[in-house]
Enzyme design. Structure first.
Site, PDB file in Angstrom:
ATOM      1  CG  ASP A 176      -2.122   0.991   0.972  1.00 49.84           C
ATOM      2  OD1 ASP A 176      -2.382   1.357  -0.182  1.00 49.84           O
ATOM      3  OD2 ASP A 176      -2.747   1.409   1.960  1.00 49.84           O
ATOM      4  CD1 TRP A 225      -1.171  12.768   9.701  1.00 52.68           C
ATOM      5  CD2 TRP A 225      -0.310  10.860  10.452  1.00 52.68           C
ATOM      6  NE1 TRP A 225      -1.559  11.781   8.829  1.00 52.68           N
ATOM      7  CE2 TRP A 225      -1.037  10.585   9.274  1.00 52.68           C
ATOM      8  CE3 TRP A 225       0.320   9.794  11.096  1.00 52.68           C
ATOM      9  CZ2 TRP A 225      -1.156   9.311   8.740  1.00 52.68           C
ATOM     10  CZ3 TRP A 225       0.197   8.534  10.555  1.00 52.68           C
ATOM     11  CH2 TRP A 225      -0.529   8.299   9.400  1.00 52.68           C
ATOM     12  CD1 TRP A 275      -5.222   4.633   9.265  1.00 49.33           C
ATOM     13  CD2 TRP A 275      -3.963   5.036   7.469  1.00 49.33           C
ATOM     14  NE1 TRP A 275      -4.999   3.433   8.646  1.00 49.33           N
ATOM     15  CE2 TRP A 275      -4.230   3.647   7.536  1.00 49.33           C
ATOM     16  CE3 TRP A 275      -3.178   5.525   6.420  1.00 49.33           C
ATOM     17  CZ2 TRP A 275      -3.735   2.747   6.596  1.00 49.33           C
ATOM     18  CZ3 TRP A 275      -2.697   4.630   5.487  1.00 49.33           C
ATOM     19  CH2 TRP A 275      -2.966   3.263   5.567  1.00 49.33           C
TER      20      TRP A 275
END
Length: 275
Positions: A2, A171, A235
């Protein structure tokens, strides 16, 4: 794995291997930092920007193809077989969080994920409107109590200059100023300022929620301001925002970030600071 190569491409002009180049620099989800000549397409540098990366040994500088390691290849191991210890995890060594470049230091400042995974692929039928993944994934920290690093990267040599380890993935986007200060946010909710040359932490502020947004700077009436939107999600925060509990939920992210709820809460606040 992925590893969709969808991250931003940064355009800079620097001297590489004794020659001034119009460069394109790309930090891919697969864990390799690429330096290319954007005029000719020539691949100049391709090195790992996270030390845990193991799915491939290196990148072939002539073909651009990875030297894959079969041990960590779900494709090589086949369907309905769990491949363990793959690094990075499915969200990559870097996901959508953008890096920053300083023409003063010549360095790139990169928010990274330091996470590995176990992955078991299986055949799945496509149904419109339904999840279409075909894999069971478990994610975990590549190093104990260290799921992310904020790094300074020299794209002329393909090496890490300094690293600031974090408990969780970094992030948020990075922002570097002409005053040689680099800002980023953490999933616990801290907005941090570091010395862009050394990585030394200069300042931090705890915002009400985890930071996945990008740091901004602007000027008003002669004064410079820094702003950041905090509010856990995406996520990394999918377990908290969707009340998911199984480790494999959220394509394995729930298990990896299970302890995040002990460090921050849900919310959405814009915080603004003057320099």
């Amino acid at each position: 794995w992925d590893y969709d190569g969808v991250n931003e491409n940064i355009l800079v002009d620097q001297k590489v291997k004794g020659k001034m180049r119009k460069m394109l620099v790309h930090f891919d989800r697969n864990g390799f930092g690429y330096t290319m000549d954007r005029a000719t397409g020539e691949l100049l540098i391709a090195e790992k920007f996270d030390p845990s990366v193991n799915w491939a040994n290196s990148i072939n500088m002539k073909t651009g193809l990875p030297d894959r390691v079969a041990t960590y290849s779900p494709e090589a191991n086949g369907e309905d077989t769990q491949t363990t210890g793959i690094c990075p995890a499915a969200h990559g060594a870097k996901d959508q969080q953008p890096a920053a470049y300083s023409p003063r230091t010549g360095l790139f400042y990169v928010p990274t994920n330091h996470i590995c995974m176990d992955l078991e692929p299986f055949e799945v039928e496509y149904l419109a409107g339904q999840p279409y993944v075909g894999a069971e994934v478990n994610m975990f920290a590549a190093t104990k109590d260290n799921m992310g690093n904020f790094i300074a990267w020299d794209a002329r040599e393909g090496k890490i200059v300094w690293t600031n380890p974090e408990r969780f993935s970094v992030w948020s986007g990075a922002m570097v100023t002409a005053g040689d200060v680099v800002f980023y946010g953490t999933l616990e909710g801290y907005l941090k300022a570091l010395d862009a040359k050394t990585g030394r932490e200069l300042w931090r502020f705890k915002t009400p929620s985890g930071i996945i947004g990008n740091v901004n700077s602007y000027k008003h009436d002669g004064k410079q301001y820094i702003s950041i939107l905090s509010g856990i999600g995406g996520w990394a925060g999918i377990g908290m925002t969707n009340n998911l509990e199984n480790d494999t939920d959220g394509l394995g992210a729930v298990g990896a970030y299970k302890s995040l709820s002990s460090w921050t809460t849900l919310g959405g606040v814009l915080s603004v600071f003057s320099l």
